[in-house]
Write a protein that holds these residues in place. Structure first.
Motif, PDB file in Angstrom:
ATOM      1  N   TYR A  17       0.991  -0.639   0.105  1.00 47.17           N
ATOM      2  CA  TYR A  17       0.244   0.064   0.323  1.00 47.17           C
ATOM      3  C   TYR A  17       1.027   1.513   0.129  1.00 47.17           C
ATOM      4  O   TYR A  17       0.580   2.504  -0.845  1.00 47.17           O
ATOM      5  N   LYS A  24       3.806  10.559  -5.044  1.00 40.46           N
ATOM      6  CA  LYS A  24       3.491  11.437  -4.857  1.00 40.46           C
ATOM      7  C   LYS A  24       4.761  11.958  -3.753  1.00 40.46           C
ATOM      8  O   LYS A  24       6.282  12.027  -3.727  1.00 40.46           O
ATOM      9  N   TYR A  26       5.765  12.864  -0.543  1.00 37.63           N
ATOM     10  CA  TYR A  26       4.948  12.336   0.469  1.00 37.63           C
ATOM     11  C   TYR A  26       5.613  13.597   1.398  1.00 37.63           C
ATOM     12  O   TYR A  26       6.694  14.059   1.743  1.00 37.63           O
ATOM     13  N   TRP A  33      -2.081   9.473   2.507  1.00 34.94           N
ATOM     14  CA  TRP A  33      -3.003  10.045   1.380  1.00 34.94           C
ATOM     15  C   TRP A  33      -3.034  11.813   0.841  1.00 34.94           C
ATOM     16  O   TRP A  33      -4.206  12.242   0.047  1.00 34.94           O
ATOM     17  N   TRP A  37      -0.285  14.302  -5.182  1.00 40.20           N
ATOM     18  CA  TRP A  37       0.250  13.717  -6.607  1.00 40.20           C
ATOM     19  C   TRP A  37       1.456  13.726  -7.360  1.00 40.20           C
ATOM     20  O   TRP A  37       0.675  15.548  -7.212  1.00 40.20           O
TER      21      TRP A  37
END
Length: 284
Positions: A17, A24, A26, A33, A37
């Protein structure tokens, strides 16, 4: 099988996951989430970075050298142990060659460094005895890869031989008796009975080994290398450590990990197809 399946599911499949952070930018505070992106930005950064290709080259070269020089040693060792008739001597040798596997790389790497030390190292003391100048092995780029391969052989070849000893124990003894009746000597038995008897195991281990051509053990390299030999010693695992954990560039390291995994999959898939075409054994 349930405990094994659960272990693989929890520690191998669920973490997949996190692969999305490779696409992305991060941010730890925003979470996976919540981070924006960026598409293939991190992959473009890697492929435009000259240092990345040097690191990939170092990783490939070390693994190719291990494949050429370290991979056959456990096979040879297993065959030699199998030929020993004195059980006490055989078990003693097995214990001696198995023991280094149970030492951590911190300990074993420290032993290697001490043996090669320029002042009090055993190897340099021998060189001095013959009137030669001491060599700074751990700071010379030309010596680093041979040291890595030799230390891998010393530490892991005994443990790796266990698999081939198990394969040797599965060879039907009637084949050796038939070969003896036909007048075969020990060398001919080795060539025409022993080697073919473990060939399937060798092929399977070779397929798996090729799948790890872009993966060099972090602990070994990290213990043995230093900034003076980064040009030949820096590999993907140490690069990930430096820019990922020390530099906090988690997205870039995730992109590197995904790149490694994809290349590893295609290597295993291609090698397995070749093995299935030219032999009667394959992973699937």
């Amino acid at each position: 099988m349930l405990p094994g399946l659960l272990w693989y599911f929890i520690f191998k499949y669920l973490p997949m996951y996190g692969v999305i952070i490779a696409f992305k930018n991060y941010n730890f505070s925003k979470g996976i989430w919540g981070s924006p992106w960026v598409g293939l930005k991190h992959f473009e950064f890697l492929f435009r970075n000259n240092d990345f290709f040097v690191i990939v080259k170092n990783t490939l070269l070390i693994n190719v050298y291990e494949l050429l020089f370290a991979f056959p040693i456990p096979i040879l060792l297993a065959v030699l142990l199998n030929e020993m008739k004195n059980m006490m001597f055989k078990r003693t040798i097995q214990t001696v060659v198995y023991f280094p596997h149970f030492l951590s790389w911190v300990v074993f790497g420290g032993i290697i460094i001490q043996l090669l030390a320029p002042n009090e190292g055993f190897v340099n003391n021998i060189l001095r005895y013959f009137g030669m100048e001491p060599v700074f092995f751990m700071t010379k780029s030309e010596y680093f890869r041979p040291i890595v391969i030799l230390s891998s052989i010393l530490k892991e070849s005994g443990w790796g031989a266990i698999i081939y000893l198990a394969a040797l124990s599965g060879i039907d003894q009637d084949q050796y008796e038939a070969a003896t009746i036909d007048g075969a000597n020990r060398w001919q038995k080795l060539l025409y009975v022993t080697i073919p008897g473990i060939s399937n195991t060798v092929i399977l281990m070779l397929i798996l080994k090729i799948g790890y051509l872009l993966d060099v053990g972090f602990e070994q390299i990290y213990i043995l290398y230093n900034p003076s030999i980064y040009d030949v010693g820096d590999v993907l695992s140490t690069y990930i450590y430096r820019i990922g954990l020390q530099g906090a560039q988690f997205s870039v390291t995730a992109a590197i990990g995904l790149f490694q995994s994809a290349i590893g999959f295609f290597l295993i898939w291609g090698t397995n197809r070749l093995a299935r075409r030219y032999s009667d054994v394959s992973l699937w």
